[in-house]
Write a protein that holds these residues in place. Structure first.
Motif, PDB file in Angstrom:
ATOM      1  N   SER A 135       0.983  -1.092  -0.208  1.00 25.23           N
ATOM      2  CA  SER A 135      -0.133   0.341   0.011  1.00 25.23           C
ATOM      3  C   SER A 135       0.708   1.482   0.392  1.00 25.23           C
ATOM      4  CB  SER A 135      -0.805  -0.211   0.858  1.00 25.23           C
ATOM      5  OG  SER A 135      -0.415   0.198   2.392  1.00 25.23           O
ATOM      6  N   THR A 136       0.155   2.189  -0.757  1.00 25.71           N
ATOM      7  CA  THR A 136       0.915   3.565  -0.841  1.00 25.71           C
ATOM      8  C   THR A 136       0.500   4.861  -0.234  1.00 25.71           C
ATOM      9  OG1 THR A 136       0.439   3.990  -3.312  1.00 25.71           O
ATOM     10  CG2 THR A 136       2.304   2.535  -2.700  1.00 25.71           C
ATOM     11  N   TYR A 137       1.894   5.799  -0.076  1.00 25.22           N
ATOM     12  CA  TYR A 137       1.110   7.911   0.741  1.00 25.22           C
ATOM     13  C   TYR A 137       2.402   8.201  -0.226  1.00 25.22           C
ATOM     14  CZ  TYR A 137      -1.029  10.824   3.798  1.00 25.22           C
ATOM     15  OH  TYR A 137      -0.755  11.770   3.855  1.00 25.22           O
ATOM     16  N   TYR A 138       0.948   9.775  -1.131  1.00 30.27           N
ATOM     17  CA  TYR A 138       1.841  10.556  -1.389  1.00 30.27           C
ATOM     18  C   TYR A 138       1.674  11.921  -1.185  1.00 30.27           C
ATOM     19  CZ  TYR A 138       2.205   6.942  -5.392  1.00 30.27           C
ATOM     20  OH  TYR A 138       3.510   5.199  -6.085  1.00 30.27           O
ATOM     21  N   GLU A 139       2.637  12.215  -1.238  1.00 28.87           N
ATOM     22  CA  GLU A 139       2.642  13.450  -0.558  1.00 28.87           C
ATOM     23  C   GLU A 139       1.548  14.838  -1.843  1.00 28.87           C
ATOM     24  OE1 GLU A 139       3.867  17.813  -0.844  1.00 28.87           O
ATOM     25  OE2 GLU A 139       4.620  17.082  -2.251  1.00 28.87           O
ATOM     26  N   ASN A 140       1.189  15.039  -1.995  1.00 31.22           N
ATOM     27  CA  ASN A 140       0.236  15.606  -2.260  1.00 31.22           C
ATOM     28  C   ASN A 140       1.244  16.498  -3.932  1.00 31.22           C
ATOM     29  OD1 ASN A 140      -2.064  15.806  -1.149  1.00 31.22           O
ATOM     30  ND2 ASN A 140      -2.243  17.943  -0.325  1.00 31.22           N
ATOM     31  N   SER A 141       1.948  17.404  -3.804  1.00 34.95           N
ATOM     32  CA  SER A 141       3.150  18.290  -5.155  1.00 34.95           C
ATOM     33  C   SER A 141       2.868  16.579  -6.008  1.00 34.95           C
ATOM     34  CB  SER A 141       3.808  18.719  -4.429  1.00 34.95           C
ATOM     35  OG  SER A 141       5.184  17.795  -3.709  1.00 34.95           O
ATOM     36  N   VAL A 142       3.445  15.579  -5.658  1.00 33.45           N
ATOM     37  CA  VAL A 142       3.949  14.374  -5.940  1.00 33.45           C
ATOM     38  C   VAL A 142       2.846  14.119  -6.889  1.00 33.45           C
ATOM     39  CG1 VAL A 142       6.451  15.093  -5.276  1.00 33.45           C
ATOM     40  CG2 VAL A 142       4.559  13.036  -4.045  1.00 33.45           C
ATOM     41  N   GLU A 143       2.561  13.448  -5.862  1.00 31.47           N
ATOM     42  CA  GLU A 143       0.900  11.818  -6.548  1.00 31.47           C
ATOM     43  C   GLU A 143       0.239  12.036  -7.947  1.00 31.47           C
ATOM     44  OE1 GLU A 143      -3.067  11.952  -3.312  1.00 31.47           O
ATOM     45  OE2 GLU A 143      -2.736   9.994  -4.394  1.00 31.47           O
ATOM     46  N   GLY A 144      -0.145  11.429  -8.813  1.00 28.42           N
ATOM     47  CA  GLY A 144      -0.092  11.172  -9.395  1.00 28.42           C
ATOM     48  C   GLY A 144       0.751  11.724 -10.969  1.00 28.42           C
ATOM     49  N   ARG A 145       2.403  11.796 -10.654  1.00 28.84           N
ATOM     50  CA  ARG A 145       3.895  12.038 -11.341  1.00 28.84           C
ATOM     51  C   ARG A 145       4.329  10.696 -11.231  1.00 28.84           C
ATOM     52  NH1 ARG A 145       6.566  16.618 -10.647  1.00 28.84           N
ATOM     53  NH2 ARG A 145       6.188  16.917  -8.415  1.00 28.84           N
ATOM     54  N   PHE A 146       4.595  10.624  -9.876  1.00 31.26           N
ATOM     55  CA  PHE A 146       5.412   9.861  -8.962  1.00 31.26           C
ATOM     56  C   PHE A 146       4.662   8.895  -8.538  1.00 31.26           C
ATOM     57  CE2 PHE A 146       8.855  13.507  -6.836  1.00 31.26           C
ATOM     58  CZ  PHE A 146       9.544  13.293  -8.058  1.00 31.26           C
ATOM     59  N   THR A 147       5.461   7.157  -8.262  1.00 25.91           N
ATOM     60  CA  THR A 147       5.286   5.990  -8.228  1.00 25.91           C
ATOM     61  C   THR A 147       5.734   5.895  -7.761  1.00 25.91           C
ATOM     62  OG1 THR A 147       3.908   5.324 -10.178  1.00 25.91           O
ATOM     63  CG2 THR A 147       4.274   4.497  -8.844  1.00 25.91           C
ATOM     64  N   ILE A 148       5.927   5.243  -5.937  1.00 27.55           N
ATOM     65  CA  ILE A 148       7.034   4.287  -5.431  1.00 27.55           C
ATOM     66  C   ILE A 148       6.083   2.805  -5.402  1.00 27.55           C
ATOM     67  CG2 ILE A 148       4.968   4.776  -3.087  1.00 27.55           C
ATOM     68  CD1 ILE A 148       7.712   4.376  -1.305  1.00 27.55           C
ATOM     69  N   SER A 149       7.122   1.863  -5.456  1.00 23.98           N
ATOM     70  CA  SER A 149       7.025   0.780  -5.311  1.00 23.98           C
ATOM     71  C   SER A 149       7.786  -0.221  -4.897  1.00 23.98           C
ATOM     72  CB  SER A 149       6.822  -0.021  -7.298  1.00 23.98           C
ATOM     73  OG  SER A 149       8.109   0.503  -8.027  1.00 23.98           O
ATOM     74  N   ARG A 150       7.902  -1.403  -5.743  1.00 20.89           N
ATOM     75  CA  ARG A 150       9.017  -2.691  -4.306  1.00 20.89           C
ATOM     76  C   ARG A 150       9.346  -3.262  -4.912  1.00 20.89           C
ATOM     77  NH1 ARG A 150       6.033  -6.461  -2.994  1.00 20.89           N
ATOM     78  NH2 ARG A 150       4.739  -6.752  -1.642  1.00 20.89           N
ATOM     79  N   ASN A 151      10.036  -4.618  -5.124  1.00 23.09           N
ATOM     80  CA  ASN A 151      10.162  -5.759  -5.703  1.00 23.09           C
ATOM     81  C   ASN A 151       9.947  -6.683  -5.045  1.00 23.09           C
ATOM     82  OD1 ASN A 151      12.437  -6.172  -3.984  1.00 23.09           O
ATOM     83  ND2 ASN A 151      14.085  -6.183  -6.526  1.00 23.09           N
ATOM     84  N   ASN A 152       9.912  -7.644  -5.356  1.00 28.09           N
ATOM     85  CA  ASN A 152       9.740  -8.766  -3.909  1.00 28.09           C
ATOM     86  C   ASN A 152      11.191  -9.816  -3.042  1.00 28.09           C
ATOM     87  OD1 ASN A 152       6.884  -9.637  -5.063  1.00 28.09           O
ATOM     88  ND2 ASN A 152       7.307 -10.272  -5.976  1.00 28.09           N
ATOM     89  N   ALA A 153      12.258  -8.923  -3.551  1.00 25.42           N
ATOM     90  CA  ALA A 153      13.347  -9.386  -2.582  1.00 25.42           C
ATOM     91  C   ALA A 153      13.829  -7.996  -2.174  1.00 25.42           C
ATOM     92  CB  ALA A 153      14.561  -9.254  -4.107  1.00 25.42           C
ATOM     93  N   ASN A 154      14.096  -7.160  -2.690  1.00 27.95           N
ATOM     94  CA  ASN A 154      15.594  -6.470  -1.542  1.00 27.95           C
ATOM     95  C   ASN A 154      15.509  -4.835  -1.885  1.00 27.95           C
ATOM     96  OD1 ASN A 154      17.056  -6.809  -3.374  1.00 27.95           O
ATOM     97  ND2 ASN A 154      19.136  -7.465  -2.043  1.00 27.95           N
ATOM     98  N   ALA A 155      14.705  -4.559  -3.024  1.00 26.21           N
ATOM     99  CA  ALA A 155      14.328  -2.891  -3.411  1.00 26.21           C
ATOM    100  C   ALA A 155      13.099  -2.179  -3.511  1.00 26.21           C
ATOM    101  CB  ALA A 155      15.223  -2.913  -4.941  1.00 26.21           C
TER     102      ALA A 155
END
Length: 124
Positions: free
Chosen positions: A57-77
């Motif tokens: 689950s993700t959460y964004y600061e208002n000024s970056v929402e829609g432009r930035f995407t946070i994600s993670r892989n299934n290992a270590n990044a």
């Protein structure tokens, strides 16, 4: 103990894209909240985005929402895909980890581990 190492920063023109990576090592981080912060010259470090490792689950600061995407892989990044970059996005970007992870925290004091940072410069 958890170690965080960022990479992927650089110089890009306004409107361009960059993908930051945070390599995570150590024990127990699958229960953590991972986040990206940034600090521009002369300004305080500010929250950008967070992801709960266990649920993605993700959460964004208002000024970056829609432009930035946070994600993670299934290992270590953890990643931060940054699109439609603006000159005001110029900053050193830091990866951070919160081992308590009871809530999504947006203040620097809520995070236990930090990387060394990677510079992002957006030219106009």
């Amino acid at each position: 103990q958890v170690q965080l190492v960022e990479s992927g920063g650089g110089l890009v023109q306004a409107g361009g894209s960059l993908r930051l990576s945070c390599a995570v090592s150590g024990r127990g981080f699958s229960t953590y909240v991972m986040a990206w912060f940034r600090q521009a010259p002369g300004k305080e470090r500010e929250f950008v985005a967070a992801i709960r490792w266990s649920t993605a689950s993700t959460y964004y600061e208002n000024s970056v929402e829609g432009r930035f995407t946070i994600s993670r892989n299934n290992a270590n990044a953890v990643y931060l895909q940054m699109n439609s970059l603006k000159p005001e996005d110029t900053a050193v970007y830091y990866c951070a980890a919160d081992r308590r992870a009871s809530i999504i925290r947006t203040s620097t004091g809520g995070y236990d581990y930090w990387g060394q940072g990677t510079q992002v410069t957006v030219s106009s």
